[in-house]
Enzyme design. Sequence first.
Site, mmCIF file in Angstrom:
data_model
loop_
_atom_site.group_PDB
_atom_site.id
_atom_site.type_symbol
_atom_site.label_atom_id
_atom_site.label_comp_id
_atom_site.label_asym_id
_atom_site.label_seq_id
_atom_site.Cartn_x
_atom_site.Cartn_y
_atom_site.Cartn_z
ATOM 1 N N ARG A 93 -12.664 -18.305 4.756
ATOM 2 C CA ARG A 93 -11.445 -18.676 5.471
ATOM 3 C C ARG A 93 -11.727 -18.967 6.953
ATOM 4 O O ARG A 93 -11.166 -19.900 7.524
ATOM 5 C CB ARG A 93 -10.411 -17.563 5.337
ATOM 6 C CG ARG A 93 -9.891 -17.471 3.931
ATOM 7 C CD ARG A 93 -8.976 -16.312 3.698
ATOM 8 N NE ARG A 93 -8.226 -16.527 2.466
ATOM 9 C CZ ARG A 93 -7.213 -15.769 2.073
ATOM 10 N NH1 ARG A 93 -6.819 -14.736 2.793
ATOM 11 N NH2 ARG A 93 -6.581 -16.044 0.958
ATOM 12 N N ASN A 139 4.446 -7.444 4.438
ATOM 13 C CA ASN A 139 3.736 -8.702 4.187
ATOM 14 C C ASN A 139 3.458 -8.899 2.704
ATOM 15 O O ASN A 139 3.302 -10.025 2.237
ATOM 16 C CB ASN A 139 2.388 -8.707 4.923
ATOM 17 C CG ASN A 139 2.522 -9.197 6.351
ATOM 18 O OD1 ASN A 139 3.512 -9.843 6.703
ATOM 19 N ND2 ASN A 139 1.541 -8.893 7.169
ATOM 20 N N ALA A 164 0.844 -1.208 0.000
ATOM 21 C CA ALA A 164 0.000 0.000 0.000
ATOM 22 C C ALA A 164 0.875 1.253 0.000
ATOM 23 O O ALA A 164 0.607 2.222 -0.722
ATOM 24 C CB ALA A 164 -0.924 -0.001 1.212
ATOM 25 N N ALA A 172 -6.962 -8.656 -0.660
ATOM 26 C CA ALA A 172 -5.996 -7.758 -0.014
ATOM 27 C C ALA A 172 -5.055 -7.094 -1.015
ATOM 28 O O ALA A 172 -4.808 -5.891 -0.940
ATOM 29 C CB ALA A 172 -5.181 -8.503 1.043
ATOM 30 N N LEU A 173 -4.524 -7.872 -1.941
ATOM 31 C CA LEU A 173 -3.601 -7.269 -2.914
ATOM 32 C C LEU A 173 -4.323 -6.232 -3.755
ATOM 33 O O LEU A 173 -3.759 -5.205 -4.118
ATOM 34 C CB LEU A 173 -2.982 -8.357 -3.814
ATOM 35 C CG LEU A 173 -1.692 -9.015 -3.326
ATOM 36 C CD1 LEU A 173 -0.616 -7.983 -3.109
ATOM 37 C CD2 LEU A 173 -1.881 -9.814 -2.072
HETATM 38 P P1 ADP Z 1 0.145 -3.435 3.280
HETATM 39 O O1 ADP Z 1 -0.209 -4.699 2.573
HETATM 40 O O2 ADP Z 1 -1.018 -2.800 3.931
HETATM 41 O O3 ADP Z 1 0.959 -2.530 2.431
HETATM 42 P P2 ADP Z 1 2.585 -4.483 4.379
HETATM 43 O O4 ADP Z 1 2.770 -5.420 5.507
HETATM 44 O O5 ADP Z 1 2.887 -4.976 3.011
HETATM 45 O O6 ADP Z 1 1.100 -3.907 4.489
HETATM 46 O O7 ADP Z 1 3.482 -3.194 4.602
HETATM 47 C C1 ADP Z 1 3.478 -2.444 5.792
HETATM 48 C C2 ADP Z 1 4.891 -1.931 6.016
HETATM 49 O O8 ADP Z 1 4.899 -0.971 7.055
HETATM 50 C C3 ADP Z 1 5.857 -3.030 6.423
HETATM 51 O O9 ADP Z 1 6.958 -3.049 5.549
HETATM 52 C C4 ADP Z 1 6.248 -2.645 7.849
HETATM 53 O O10 ADP Z 1 7.554 -3.019 8.198
HETATM 54 C C5 ADP Z 1 6.070 -1.135 7.818
HETATM 55 N N1 ADP Z 1 5.916 -0.541 9.157
HETATM 56 C C6 ADP Z 1 5.166 -0.987 10.188
HETATM 57 N N2 ADP Z 1 5.298 -0.195 11.277
HETATM 58 C C7 ADP Z 1 6.163 0.790 10.925
HETATM 59 C C8 ADP Z 1 6.731 1.908 11.596
HETATM 60 N N3 ADP Z 1 6.470 2.143 12.886
HETATM 61 N N4 ADP Z 1 7.582 2.709 10.925
HETATM 62 C C9 ADP Z 1 7.892 2.458 9.623
HETATM 63 N N5 ADP Z 1 7.415 1.414 8.946
HETATM 64 C C10 ADP Z 1 6.557 0.577 9.568
#
Ligand code: ADP
Length: 583
Positions: A411, A171, A144, A564-565
């Site tokens: 699920r 993720n 995202a 989700a994607l």
């Molecule tokens: P989405 O699918 O919603 O994009 P993801 O898990 O792919 O979610 O990405 C979320 C990202 O945000 C991860 O790479 C995670 O490490 C990062 N993240 C989470 N908390 C923090 C934070 N406090 N500061 C910076 N990055 C963060």
Amino acid sequence: MKFKMIDKLILSTLIISKFAVASNFKPGTYIGSAPGYKDNIQVEVKVNSKKIESVKIVKHDESPLISDVALQRIPAEVVEYQSLGVDEVAGATATSKGVIAAITRALRAAGGDLNTLRKKVVTNTVKENREYNADVIVVGGGGAGLAAAVSAHQNGATVLVLEKMPRVGGNTLIAGSAYNAVDPKRQKPLGIEDSVDLHYKHTFEGGDKLGKPVLIKTFVENSYPGIEWLESLGMGFKDEIFTVLGALYPRSHKPEKPLGTGFIGTYEDYISKNKGITVLTDTKVEDLILENGRVVGVKALGRKENIVAKAKNGVVIATGGFGANVELRQHYNSKLTKDIPTTNHPGATGEVMFMAAEKAAANLVGLQYIQLLPMGDPINGSLSGNIEGSVEDRIFVNKSGKRFVAEDERRDVMTNALFEQEDAYMWTIVDAHTYPTEQGKNNFNETIEDLVKKGRAFKGETVEELATKIKVDPVVLKDTIDKFNVAVENKTDEFGRKLFANKLDKAPFYAGPRVPTVHHTMGGVEINEKTQVLDKAGNPIPGLFAAGEVTGGLHGSNRLGGNALAEITVFGKIAGEEAAKNK
Ligand code: ADP
């Protein structure tokens, strides 16, 4: 309740002395080898009598993108600090351990004093204060966040992305990567009738009618344009349409590349080719900055910097879910103890949504809705090793060799049914319809041949042979499959399954073990269709936007597989546009 969000992996600072006396080595070049995540990692270590001169990775089979930081950083730091006591790279711990073990073996052969080499010595690392400025700040560099960064840039903004892990991807990078969209171009030739109304109905009803209609409408209408946008950025999707686990309908698209590497690689490509997007990894956002009720920036901690970052137009929160935070998920669902594994990367800890709530009065919704999959690897809970193809072509059996649920269900329904089985353990059974050749791969780029070789899946030329290999009564398994094949013929099933394609009648047959695993958190900060974060009264919070798993309200109580994607693409793109024009 207040949570102490201590991310141990992130806080483990490098505490190594530059002055550690390495050893008395026998000068030369040494090879060391040790198991990584997938296979052996081989390193070549060059030493003179006093010093480690160089460390090179000469052979590995680790996942591209996921392990690259570990493969680069650890050899470089071993040389820089003349020590084996370097930090593992969060998110790639198995690879990190493998690299360190391989270097250790080489240094042992070189006559190194391992006790000294392994020591972690404290250095006084003083962090520099640094200020950054951009039109748009994106917190979190997963799917995202990077979608938001690219779209904000396409809309004329300069962008700063702050990612706490050593690499971007989150993720998204390790997702199975099915993407749901109504797509006449690909669905029609396969005889699949679909409509955005039907996608709306599945999403709304599949979440127990608890999703926010305006978000679902925006989502289903923009899912296919999201694919076109990704294609315009160079990402490839296969023509094949399938039903991913829990999608309820055949509208799941497969990216050409495995896992989420297609999404993340595409955004990284755009970022490297265009000026104006700065990405800081190893940088954890710890606070939001507000001026007169408007969010104007963030405070963050990098490896070497204390950061104050100011955003002229807006801050986009895209920090993902909290499936890896055991304390937090257990607070919302007491069953989700540490004994239940997760598919999530270790950075999925959820601290930023509380920051938004406490600092900017963001409304949090649906935190109690936490999704599990019946599809975890029994060793580590990840989705790797999963042998299923499309929902239509596989069944689940318990340790007695019996089916126990409609395998095309939601699920939550399937996972709850799995919890009722002995040891909450099941086998996915497929045949040569899913794997016409031994080289057939799952979404994780693993061939069935390799999975069988490593004992992560089992193969039988007959159902009985397969049953014997997985220690299930052959008579029972044969009977289960015979009954299922009759259900395929009649299109009616004792468990109420509706999605069928082929019978399980084409040798060889395969079985793969699976357990429940925590996967997705449906709740988070409340947003409107423009991705503006809302307060408790439903008013947009000036300067604050959010997209992806950190938001709540789209999926209701249960997210459909494959949504989700699509969600992170649709809402990430909108967030980028909206933040860019929020002057
Ligand atoms: P989405 O699918 O919603 O994009 P993801 O898990 O792919 O979610 O990405 C979320 C990202 O945000 C991860 O790479 C995670 O490490 C990062 N993240 C989470 N908390 C923090 C934070 N406090 N500061 C910076 N990055 C963060």
